[in-house]
Design an enzyme around this catalytic site. Structure first.
Site, PDB file in Angstrom:
ATOM      1  N   HIS A 159       9.324 -44.311  12.279  1.00 46.95           N
ATOM      2  CA  HIS A 159       8.677 -43.187  11.233  1.00 46.95           C
ATOM      3  C   HIS A 159       8.155 -41.642  11.871  1.00 46.95           C
ATOM      4  CE1 HIS A 159       8.304 -46.528   7.572  1.00 46.95           C
ATOM      5  NE2 HIS A 159       8.113 -47.108   8.624  1.00 46.95           N
ATOM      6  N   SER A 281      16.748 -18.331  26.667  1.00 44.15           N
ATOM      7  CA  SER A 281      16.589 -17.543  24.981  1.00 44.15           C
ATOM      8  C   SER A 281      17.470 -15.986  25.363  1.00 44.15           C
ATOM      9  CB  SER A 281      15.601 -17.305  24.437  1.00 44.15           C
ATOM     10  OG  SER A 281      15.385 -16.346  23.629  1.00 44.15           O
ATOM     11  N   LYS A 287      11.751 -19.136  26.928  1.00 37.72           N
ATOM     12  CA  LYS A 287      12.114 -20.235  26.640  1.00 37.72           C
ATOM     13  C   LYS A 287      13.594 -21.178  27.627  1.00 37.72           C
ATOM     14  CE  LYS A 287      11.955 -22.422  23.424  1.00 37.72           C
ATOM     15  NZ  LYS A 287      12.425 -22.264  21.710  1.00 37.72           N
ATOM     16  N   GLU A 294      21.989 -30.085  21.225  1.00 39.14           N
ATOM     17  CA  GLU A 294      22.378 -29.686  20.256  1.00 39.14           C
ATOM     18  C   GLU A 294      23.546 -30.312  19.591  1.00 39.14           C
ATOM     19  OE1 GLU A 294      18.431 -27.473  19.781  1.00 39.14           O
ATOM     20  OE2 GLU A 294      19.782 -26.189  19.941  1.00 39.14           O
TER      21      GLU A 294
END
Ligand code: ARG
Length: 435
Positions: A159, A281, A287, A294
């Site tokens: 969870h 980025s 970043k 992804e």
């Protein structure tokens, strides 16, 4: 456009605009199939020789011309382009160009319907072989790390909440077993579609004793699609099955990539991905983003999207329908993307680094509650009573040595007994490697 195969004298036929629509993406996509189409054409010509439709000499000439076409395609001297309606038309046009009327004999006893079906089956068998190898490579990379890192403690979550101390070995071996299953799925689905539809012509067979078995063997098919109607009805269905095998792999890839992006986030901070799999980025100088992980995650969407597209196209009655041409773009797109993605994974697996200090800090005392409860139960206390005792006084759970704790998890498959040799043996057996 070169002369259309089916154009009858005196008929004007579709104009350019309509032809462009009919041909669709075929000239582009048939480039993926052309090599298989040529291979199948060569086997078909040998079959025609067996039944006397081609003489030995004619067959030799056809074989020579087909080899020359394959060479010219490889060297770039020939190219499948918009002069042709599709790859099948191109092969016949090139054969006729070099052999004259003999070139046009190749189409005796076959239709473009079984020609495209056989090329697609050969293509799919090849894709499934590559899928199988890709899944094997991923599983081996994961197993190798699991063996080395069975003693790295990893906070186990359910969870998305801290649950029990676990190990990097268990996490890695868990993903490995998934890819062993996927190796098996690719293998079995490959067996399932390993049948030759060639020689079923337009879906009704032909008034010639075609040497179908011989042709199938030459093409390394395990058996025939016996029924000509089914040879057509299975078009798209075999693609759908092949995509199921691919989807099984990309589904597990999605979960693995999710874990990587989560574990590499600032919030978890358990691992660092190799720099070459990250990007910056355009605006935020701070970043370092896990874009590759992804996009690996997103691959499953491409695959099941393709499968959904197939489902829609296949809502057809028996026999050939031109709709079936629309099965090609999703299938080729999904396999191209899917295999490209899976191919990146072994190196991604080999190159990330655990942040051991962060992993250790991620273990908090209450995470030992389950092990303590089980110990009380093993000493004879009814499990529910032990559970309640511990639950009522969670803060009393003693901090322990996490490594010792995960080593003591000796239930088969658990962190203290990963059974990597069993997993490896299964993979070896599936992939035919003798020890
Ligand atoms: N490009 C076609 C396909 O993919 C080839 C078969 C054409 N057959 C026909 N009867 N029109 O289905």
């Amino acid at each position: 456009m070169s002369d259309l195969l089916w154009k009858k004298s005196g008929q004007s036929g579709p104009d350019e605009k309509v032809m462009a629509f009919l041909a669709g993406d075929d000239v582009k996509l048939d480039r993926y199939l052309l090599g298989f189409d040529i291979q199948a054409s060569a086997a078909h010509a040998n079959g025609l020789r067996t039944i006397g439709v081609l003489s030995d000499e004619e067959c030799n000439q056809v074989q020579g011309a087909l080899r020359a076409i394959a060479d010219d395609l490889a060297s770039g001297k020939k190219e499948l382009d918009i002069r042709f309606e599709d790859g099948h038309s191109a092969i016949e046009a090139w054969l006729t160009e070099s052999l004259g009327p003999l070139g046009a004999k190749i189409h005796t006893g076959r239709s473009r319907n079984d020609q495209v079906a056989v090329a697609l089956r050969l293509y799919l068998k090849h894709q499934l072989e590559m899928l199988l190898r890709a899944c094997e490579a991923i599983a081996r990379a994961l197993l190798a790390r699991a063996a080395k890192e069975k003693d790295i403690v990893l906070p186990g979550h359910t969870h998305l909440q801290k649950a029990m101390p676990s190990s990097a070995g268990l996490w890695l071996a868990g993903h490995a077993e998934a890819f062993i299953d996927n190796t098996e799925t690719a293998f079995r689905i490959r067996q399932c579609i390993d049948a030759s539809p060639l020689g079923t012509a337009s879906g009704f067979g032909i008034n010639l004793p075609l040497a179908r078995e011989q042709v199938a063997q030459e093409l390394s098919f395990a058996r025939l699609v016996v029924n000509p109607q089914y040879a057509q009805n299975a078009r798209g269905k075999v693609e759908w099955l092949a995509l199921t095998a691919l989807a099984a792999a990309t589904l597990d890839l999605r979960r693995f990539a999710w874990d990587l992006s989560l574990f590499s986030s600032d919030e978890f901070d358990y691992l660092v991905l190799a720099q070459r799999y990250c990007t910056g980025s355009s605006i935020m100088p701070n970043k370092n983003n896990p874009d590759v992980a992804e996009l690996l995650r997103a691959t499953h969407g491409v695959v099941v999207g393709a499968q959904a597209e197939l489902n829609e196209v296949l809502a057809l009655p028996s026999g050939y329908h031109r709709d079936l041409q629309a099965t090609k773009p999703p299938v080729i797109r999904a396999f191209t993307k899917g295999l490209q993605a899976l191919d990146l994974v072994p190196d991604l697996v080999r190159t990330f680094e655990w942040k051991r200090d962060k992993l250790a800090k991620g273990i908090s005392p209450e995470m030992f509650a389950t092990d303590e409860t089980t110990e009380l139960a093993a000493q004879g206390m009814p499990f529910r009573e032990a559970y309640r005792n511990i639950a009522e006084n969670l803060s009393a759970v003693q901090n322990r040595d996490a490594l010792e704790t995960v080593r003591k998890r000796i239930s088969p498959g658990a962190s203290g007994k990963l059974m990597l040799e069993v997993l490896t043996a299964r993979l070896d057996e599936l992939t035919g490697i003798e020890k």
